[in-house]
Design an enzyme around this catalytic site. Structure first.
Site, mmCIF file in Angstrom:
data_model
loop_
_atom_site.group_PDB
_atom_site.id
_atom_site.type_symbol
_atom_site.label_atom_id
_atom_site.label_comp_id
_atom_site.label_asym_id
_atom_site.label_seq_id
_atom_site.Cartn_x
_atom_site.Cartn_y
_atom_site.Cartn_z
ATOM 1 N N GLU A 16 19.918 5.932 43.532
ATOM 2 C CA GLU A 16 20.726 6.851 42.459
ATOM 3 C C GLU A 16 21.245 7.434 43.209
ATOM 4 O OE1 GLU A 16 17.397 5.508 40.166
ATOM 5 O OE2 GLU A 16 17.783 5.661 42.354
ATOM 6 N N ARG A 67 11.561 -15.765 56.368
ATOM 7 C CA ARG A 67 11.650 -14.854 56.582
ATOM 8 C C ARG A 67 12.088 -13.469 55.662
ATOM 9 N NH1 ARG A 67 9.576 -17.866 62.556
ATOM 10 N NH2 ARG A 67 8.840 -19.641 61.785
ATOM 11 N N PRO A 114 -1.750 -28.269 56.768
ATOM 12 C CA PRO A 114 -2.087 -28.741 55.170
ATOM 13 C C PRO A 114 -3.614 -28.269 54.036
ATOM 14 C CG PRO A 114 -1.694 -30.447 57.094
ATOM 15 C CD PRO A 114 -1.694 -29.304 57.358
#
Length: 366
Positions: free
Chosen positions: A58, A190, A300
């Site tokens: 603003e 990233r 994993p």
């Protein structure tokens, strides 16, 4: 009662959202905010928040508009602040400038704002209309809303896999499953993140840098590198200790550094659960450090543990047009299912081609 917004209102707010997006890589930990000041179809001022501690959207827009702000409509993607932080309240600046109307995309959940900015504007006799393009405005700051409303960051897990769902060969070789275009694309994910997280296993196997590499001249705030290493076994010559970006190692309270070079990183003890770091505790610690979006690049086991714990908000999956065979490593290590009714459901948020690879952005179905 819902306000009937005009096509012109939509156009100006869309402009404000595009402006806000210009701060995608730089505003951490603050939200990305844009502002457009207009008289009808004439835009007299624009601005966006660029960096924490610097003026808000603003303020930039009001500076550009100057006296032309009087009687104008201000379109802001997030409720104007109403408190003295590192900058003065934007609600007061809008009042002082004499704007006649403020259109706000979405309310600010931050406790020191939360309705107070809108209230201050209305108390000054300014018309305030809210909710225009609320969903895209929230999406732009999805991590900020997650941290404030849920007390934990938005967690995005990045994965690269073959068509047969493998992320590496049986011996761990994974460079490179995807093409150069996909790997470049990852850098932008990233860059928008507050933190890049991995586990000790990935550090030991791949020694990643976990830094951002964007084209020269593109500004970004270096994400915090976060390593889950309960026993502080990180090799002291690891790239994550190179000082190129800040690094935080989360560990068991009983662990002590085996090498003083580990103190190049910040060390923080967190709770343990079932012999491993308590993942929710880790996320709450990152929220305490004002992390909005956490980008996970791990194996994993850790990715599966995060998913099974209900802590994965988004999967960023790159699918390469190749096969690695059934001995390759899986996408996620998840507990076995006894019934198809128990399967984990996902919905596709975005699907596109990046070079020769396909990129899927998917979210768990609640």
């Amino acid at each position: 009662m819902t306000h009937a917004f005009t096509a012109l209102d939509h156009a100006h707010m869309a402009h404000a959202l595009r402006l806000a997006g210009r701060g995608l890589y730089t505003t951490q930990p603050n939200p990305r905010v844009g502002c457009v000041i207009a008289h009808g179809d004439q835009v007299v001022g624009t601005g966006f928040h660029q960096r924490a501690g610097e003026p808000h959207a603003e303020v930039f827009a009001l500076r550009e508009a100057a006296e032309r702000a009087r009687g104008a409509t201000a379109y802001v993607t997030l409720e104007p602040c109403a408190h003295h932080g590192r900058t003065p309240p934007c609600a007061d600046a809008l009042v002082a400038a004499g704007v006649a109307r403020v259109v706000v995309a979405t309310e600010d959940p931050f406790p020191q704002v939360a309705g107070r900015g809108i209230g201050r504007l209305r108390d000054a006799g300014i018309t305030v209309d809210t909710g225009l393009m609320r969903e895209p405005a929230r999406e732009l700051n999805i991590g900020f809303f997650s941290r404030i409303e849920r007390g934990r960051p938005w967690v995005r897990v990045k994965l690269a896999m073959s068509l047969d769902g493998r992320t590496a060969l049986a011996d761990g070789q994974s460079k490179w499953i995807t093409g150069e275009a996909a790997r470049t694309d990852v850098q932008r994910w990233r860059a928008r993140s507050s933190a890049i997280l991995t586990g000790y296993g990935t550090i030991a196997a791949d020694d990643p840098r976990l830094t951002v590499r964007l084209p020269d001249g593109e500004a970004f705030a270096p994400p915090l590198r976060v390593l889950l290493d309960s026993r502080l076994r990180t090799p002291p010559d690891s790239h994550v200790l190179d000082g190129e970006a800040p690094t935080l190692i989360l560990h068991d309270v009983q662990a002590t550094p085996h090498d003083e070079r580990l103190r190049k990183a910040e060390l923080a003890a967190v709770g343990m659960r079932d012999g491993a770091i308590d993942l929710m505790a880790a996320m709450k610690e990152l929220a305490r450090r004002h992390c909005n979006e956490v980008h996970v690049e791990a194996g994993p086991t850790l990715c599966g543990a995060l998913f099974a714990a209900g802590l994965v908000d988004e999967l960023l999956i790159y699918v390469a047009p190749l096969l690695l065979g059934d001995s390759g490593r899986p996408l996620l290590c998840l507990p076995p299912l006894a019934d198809m009714a128990d399967r984990w459901k996902l919905r596709t948020v975005d699907r596109r081609t990046i070079g020769d690879d396909m990129r899927l952005l998917m979210r768990p179905v609640a």
